[in-house]
Design an enzyme around this catalytic site. Structure first.
Site, PDB file in Angstrom:
ATOM      1  N   HIS A 205       0.845  -1.199   0.000  1.00 16.88           N
ATOM      2  CA  HIS A 205       0.000   0.000   0.000  1.00 16.88           C
ATOM      3  C   HIS A 205       0.878   1.246   0.000  1.00 16.88           C
ATOM      4  CE1 HIS A 205       0.925  -0.041   4.279  1.00 16.88           C
ATOM      5  NE2 HIS A 205       0.456   1.183   4.363  1.00 16.88           N
TER       6      HIS A 205
ATOM      7  N   LYS B  38       9.432  -2.847   3.534  1.00 12.13           N
ATOM      8  CA  LYS B  38      10.570  -2.735   4.450  1.00 12.13           C
ATOM      9  C   LYS B  38      10.478  -3.784   5.536  1.00 12.13           C
ATOM     10  CE  LYS B  38      14.062  -0.066   5.848  1.00 12.13           C
ATOM     11  NZ  LYS B  38      14.845  -1.307   5.940  1.00 12.13           N
TER      12      LYS B  38
ATOM     13  N   LYS C 266       3.470  -1.693  12.051  1.00  8.21           N
ATOM     14  CA  LYS C 266       4.491  -0.904  12.739  1.00  8.21           C
ATOM     15  C   LYS C 266       4.785   0.389  11.977  1.00  8.21           C
ATOM     16  CE  LYS C 266       7.602  -3.655  14.200  1.00  8.21           C
ATOM     17  NZ  LYS C 266       8.747  -4.548  14.412  1.00  8.21           N
TER      18      LYS C 266
ATOM     19  N   ASP D 128       4.219   6.353  11.309  1.00 13.42           N
ATOM     20  CA  ASP D 128       4.185   7.193  10.098  1.00 13.42           C
ATOM     21  C   ASP D 128       5.468   7.099   9.275  1.00 13.42           C
ATOM     22  OD1 ASP D 128       1.605   8.192  10.203  1.00 13.42           O
ATOM     23  OD2 ASP D 128       2.156   9.746  11.641  1.00 13.42           O
TER      24      ASP D 128
ATOM     25  N   LYS E  19       9.467  -8.980   5.307  1.00 16.78           N
ATOM     26  CA  LYS E  19      10.427  -9.643   6.192  1.00 16.78           C
ATOM     27  C   LYS E  19      11.148 -10.735   5.425  1.00 16.78           C
ATOM     28  CE  LYS E  19      11.675  -9.243  10.526  1.00 16.78           C
ATOM     29  NZ  LYS E  19      11.629  -8.026  11.345  1.00 16.78           N
TER      30      LYS E  19
HETATM   31  P1  NAD Z   1      20.059 -10.555  18.054  1.00 10.88           P
HETATM   32  O1  NAD Z   1      20.384 -11.741  17.221  1.00 10.88           O
HETATM   33  O2  NAD Z   1      20.956  -9.374  17.993  1.00 10.88           O
HETATM   34  O3  NAD Z   1      19.908 -10.967  19.594  1.00 10.88           O
HETATM   35  C1  NAD Z   1      19.011 -11.910  20.099  1.00 10.88           C
HETATM   36  C2  NAD Z   1      19.630 -12.501  21.365  1.00 10.88           C
HETATM   37  O4  NAD Z   1      18.667 -13.321  22.025  1.00 10.88           O
HETATM   38  C3  NAD Z   1      20.839 -13.393  21.073  1.00 10.88           C
HETATM   39  O5  NAD Z   1      21.921 -12.954  21.861  1.00 10.88           O
HETATM   40  C4  NAD Z   1      20.360 -14.803  21.437  1.00 10.88           C
HETATM   41  O6  NAD Z   1      21.394 -15.616  21.913  1.00 10.88           O
HETATM   42  C5  NAD Z   1      19.329 -14.499  22.509  1.00 10.88           C
HETATM   43  N1  NAD Z   1      18.319 -15.548  22.715  1.00 10.88           N
HETATM   44  C6  NAD Z   1      17.731 -16.368  21.828  1.00 10.88           C
HETATM   45  N2  NAD Z   1      16.833 -17.169  22.418  1.00 10.88           N
HETATM   46  C7  NAD Z   1      16.860 -16.848  23.737  1.00 10.88           C
HETATM   47  C8  NAD Z   1      16.146 -17.321  24.893  1.00 10.88           C
HETATM   48  N3  NAD Z   1      15.222 -18.288  24.810  1.00 10.88           N
HETATM   49  N4  NAD Z   1      16.405 -16.740  26.084  1.00 10.88           N
HETATM   50  C9  NAD Z   1      17.322 -15.759  26.200  1.00 10.88           C
HETATM   51  N5  NAD Z   1      18.033 -15.275  25.137  1.00 10.88           N
HETATM   52  C10 NAD Z   1      17.798 -15.816  23.929  1.00 10.88           C
HETATM   53  O7  NAD Z   1      18.564 -10.173  17.644  1.00 10.88           O
HETATM   54  P2  NAD Z   1      17.864  -8.753  17.784  1.00 10.88           P
HETATM   55  O8  NAD Z   1      18.111  -8.004  16.531  1.00 10.88           O
HETATM   56  O9  NAD Z   1      18.202  -8.153  19.084  1.00 10.88           O
HETATM   57  O10 NAD Z   1      16.328  -9.177  17.751  1.00 10.88           O
HETATM   58  C11 NAD Z   1      15.648  -9.619  18.920  1.00 10.88           C
HETATM   59  C12 NAD Z   1      14.152  -9.454  18.720  1.00 10.88           C
HETATM   60  O11 NAD Z   1      13.869  -8.076  18.426  1.00 10.88           O
HETATM   61  C13 NAD Z   1      13.550 -10.249  17.563  1.00 10.88           C
HETATM   62  O12 NAD Z   1      12.223 -10.602  17.892  1.00 10.88           O
HETATM   63  C14 NAD Z   1      13.517  -9.245  16.430  1.00 10.88           C
HETATM   64  O13 NAD Z   1      12.556  -9.550  15.441  1.00 10.88           O
HETATM   65  C15 NAD Z   1      13.158  -7.984  17.195  1.00 10.88           C
HETATM   66  N6  NAD Z   1      13.509  -6.713  16.531  1.00 10.88           N
HETATM   67  C16 NAD Z   1      14.788  -6.437  16.156  1.00 10.88           C
HETATM   68  C17 NAD Z   1      15.073  -5.204  15.550  1.00 10.88           C
HETATM   69  C18 NAD Z   1      16.475  -4.803  15.179  1.00 10.88           C
HETATM   70  O14 NAD Z   1      16.658  -3.634  14.773  1.00 10.88           O
HETATM   71  N7  NAD Z   1      17.482  -5.636  15.287  1.00 10.88           N
HETATM   72  C19 NAD Z   1      14.034  -4.279  15.317  1.00 10.88           C
HETATM   73  C20 NAD Z   1      12.735  -4.593  15.734  1.00 10.88           C
HETATM   74  C21 NAD Z   1      12.487  -5.815  16.346  1.00 10.88           C
END
Ligand code: NAD
Length: 481
Positions: free
Chosen positions: A75, A80, A104, A109, A116
């Site tokens: 849309h 992204k 999100k 905005d 993904k």
């Molecule tokens: P990342 O890979 O940098 O870190 C995730 C960490 O979680 C790792 O260190 C891993 O070992 C740990 N982990 C995995 N399973 C676990 C468990 N059961 N208990 C404890 N620790 C555990 O990933 P990230 O980028 O920080 O992403 C984390 C979450 O945030 C995801 O759901 C992702 O979709 C979301 N997210 C990330 C971003 C971003 O900019 N990176 C943006 C929005 C949302």
């Protein structure tokens, strides 16, 4: 249960649809339009062969890699969304994460549709060279099907990926599009040297902090939770010390909160007197894990951190962590969702009955995509934020300072003078843009909830707001009656 403690039977996409349907009931849109918003527009499932090298033995073999890119909505374009590297990646998960990205972006905005990507690999098994080969081949597959480009679909980091992977992606894209002047805008979360923007690495965690701080600043909302306003002095726990978890914790600690529990993939560490975040991180780095960490109670089950006695719990690992099984034992008064989808709908019902405030993922972790938007704008405009106006602002400020000194006859001290003169550089502008976005969006969600007394939780309000915004882009275009 998967290796990461997730309930593998739960359909994450179905859970997102459940939240959507709950919110859609508060709106008056045509069912066809709602179905269009909900559906994933394009699902690209791919398999490709890569020569992989075993990290321990160095032995080479050819492996067929399973990967995905889902474009949930066009849309607004480009689409992204991040790219996840995990052995648990599957189509349902990528579809759910893509859908969350649409909502999100609408909430904060940011003019993108949701997307993904996911690559089903266990990074720990491979050498860096192999991860590079997989990343470059995945990018090539996206290029072949026109699933990547500054005007089409712009990936970013997610679980298991970071600046390094993003720089391989842009480099591969450039090799195939040497004449594309906007090639650097094909992906965000890049290192600064590769067209990244200052503040992107910390952005999601910083956004988690800004959003929670805003929620905690409203006395009327804190009173029913039995909490005072502000972040200072609040006890908090974090699940996952990766990009989102670490930076969220860092900003909470800097604001005076007490870190009483952390969990990584191998264990949870609890210390009601407080943990030293930087020491924990250093230990993790040096020892390859936290199992032997000496300054807290080590619990082999990482899920234990979710049940720690604290004010704020930040799940920042993966989805489906808080379920109807452990929700009754959660003690936190606020759940600040850093991860995507950490609470199942069944768990949420239990938590809401317990009067827990849930600050929903699709708002709270939107700092990453917000600053990715700034990075994309920087790439398209080919100029660093602040470059044009910084010196001009400083010169203008100097005139004001001199005039004030002349009129008052007082001399302004050198520290104050420095602060008054300084023009904003890129990082200042990015961080203030992020802060403004998170504050504005929080109040838009809260106002939606206040306007409709039947809406009892922030997630439903956030979905109502998002659906309304996405729907209006169809209706105002005249695509829908
Ligand atoms: P990342 O890979 O940098 O870190 C995730 C960490 O979680 C790792 O260190 C891993 O070992 C740990 N982990 C995995 N399973 C676990 C468990 N059961 N208990 C404890 N620790 C555990 O990933 P990230 O980028 O920080 O992403 C984390 C979450 O945030 C995801 O759901 C992702 O979709 C979301 N997210 C990330 C971003 C971003 O900019 N990176 C943006 C929005 C949302």
């Amino acid at each position: 249960m998967s290796k990461n403690g997730r309930r593998t039977t739960e359909s994450f996409f179905r859970n997102v649809e459940r939240y959507f349907d709950k919110a859609a009931a508060f709106l008056n849109y045509d069912t066809g339009l709602l179905n269009q918003i909900k559906a994933c527009n394009s699902v690209y499932q791919m398999r490709f062969p890569v020569v992989v090298e075993d990290k321990k033995t160095g032995k080479q073999s050819v492996q067929v890699i399973e990967a995905y890119r889902v474009q949930h909505s066009q849309h607004k374009v480009p689409c992204k969304g991040g790219i996840r590297y995990s052995i648990d990646v599957n189509q349902d998960e990528v579809m759910a994460l893509a859908a969350l990205m649409t909502y999100k972006c609408a909430i904060v905005d940011v003019p993108f549709g949701g997307a993904k990507g996911g690559v089903k690999i266990d990074k720990k098994q491979y050498s860096d060279e192999t991860i590079e080969r997989i990343t470059r081949r995945y990018t090539t597959e996206l290029i072949k099907k026109n699933f990547i480009g500054a005007a089409i679909d712009v990936p970013a980091p997610d679980y298991g990926t970071g600046e390094r992977e993003m720089s391989w992606i842009v480099d591969t894209y450039l090799a195939f599009h040497p004449n594309d002047i906007n090639a650097y805008g094909c992906v965000t979360g890049k290192p600064i040297s590769q067209g990244g923007v200052r503040g992107r690495k910390e952005a999601t965690g910083r956004g988690v902090y800004f959003g929670t701080r805003e929620a905690c600043s409203i006395a009327e909302d804190m009173r029913p939770l039995g909490l005072s306003t502000g972040i200072e002095g609040k006890r908090f726990a974090v699940q996952g010390l990766g990009n989102v978890g670490y930076y969220s914790a860092k900003f909470f600690v800097e604001a005076g909160a007490l870190l009483v529990g952390v969990a990584e993939i191998d264990c949870a560490i609890i210390n009601p007197k407080g943990l030293d975040l930087e020491h924990v991180m250093q230990w993790k780095q040096e020892h390859g894990g936290l199992l032997q960490y000496p300054y807290g109670k080590v619990i082999k089950n990482p899920q234990a951190v979710l049940e720690v006695d604290c004010d704020i719990l930040i799940p920042a690992a993966l989805e489906n962590q808080i379920t109807e099984e452990n929700a009754p034992r959660i003690k936190a008064k606020i759940i600040a969702e850093g991860a995507n989808g950490p609470c199942t709908p069944a768990a949420e019902e239990i938590l809401l009955k317990k009067n827990v405030m849930i600050i929903p993922d699709m708002y709270l972790n939107a700092g990453g995509v917000t600053v990715s938007y700034f990075e994309w704008l920087k790439n398209l405009s080919h100029v660093r934020f602040g470059r044009m106006e910084k010196r001009f602002t400083e010169n203008t400020n100097l005139l004001f300072v001199r005039e004030i000194e002349r009129l008052t006859g007082q001399h302004i001290g050198s520290n104050e003078r420095k602060l008054l003169l300084e023009g904003a550089d890129e990082e200042d502008l990015v961080n203030s843009g992020l802060e403004d976005t998170m504050i504005t969006a929080y109040h838009a969600i809260r106002d939606t909830m206040k306007r409709n007394k039947k809406i009892k939780d922030l997630r439903t309000a956030a979905f109502v707001l998002a659906i309304d915004k996405v729907a209006s882009s169809y209706t105002t275009l005249g695509i829908w009656p």
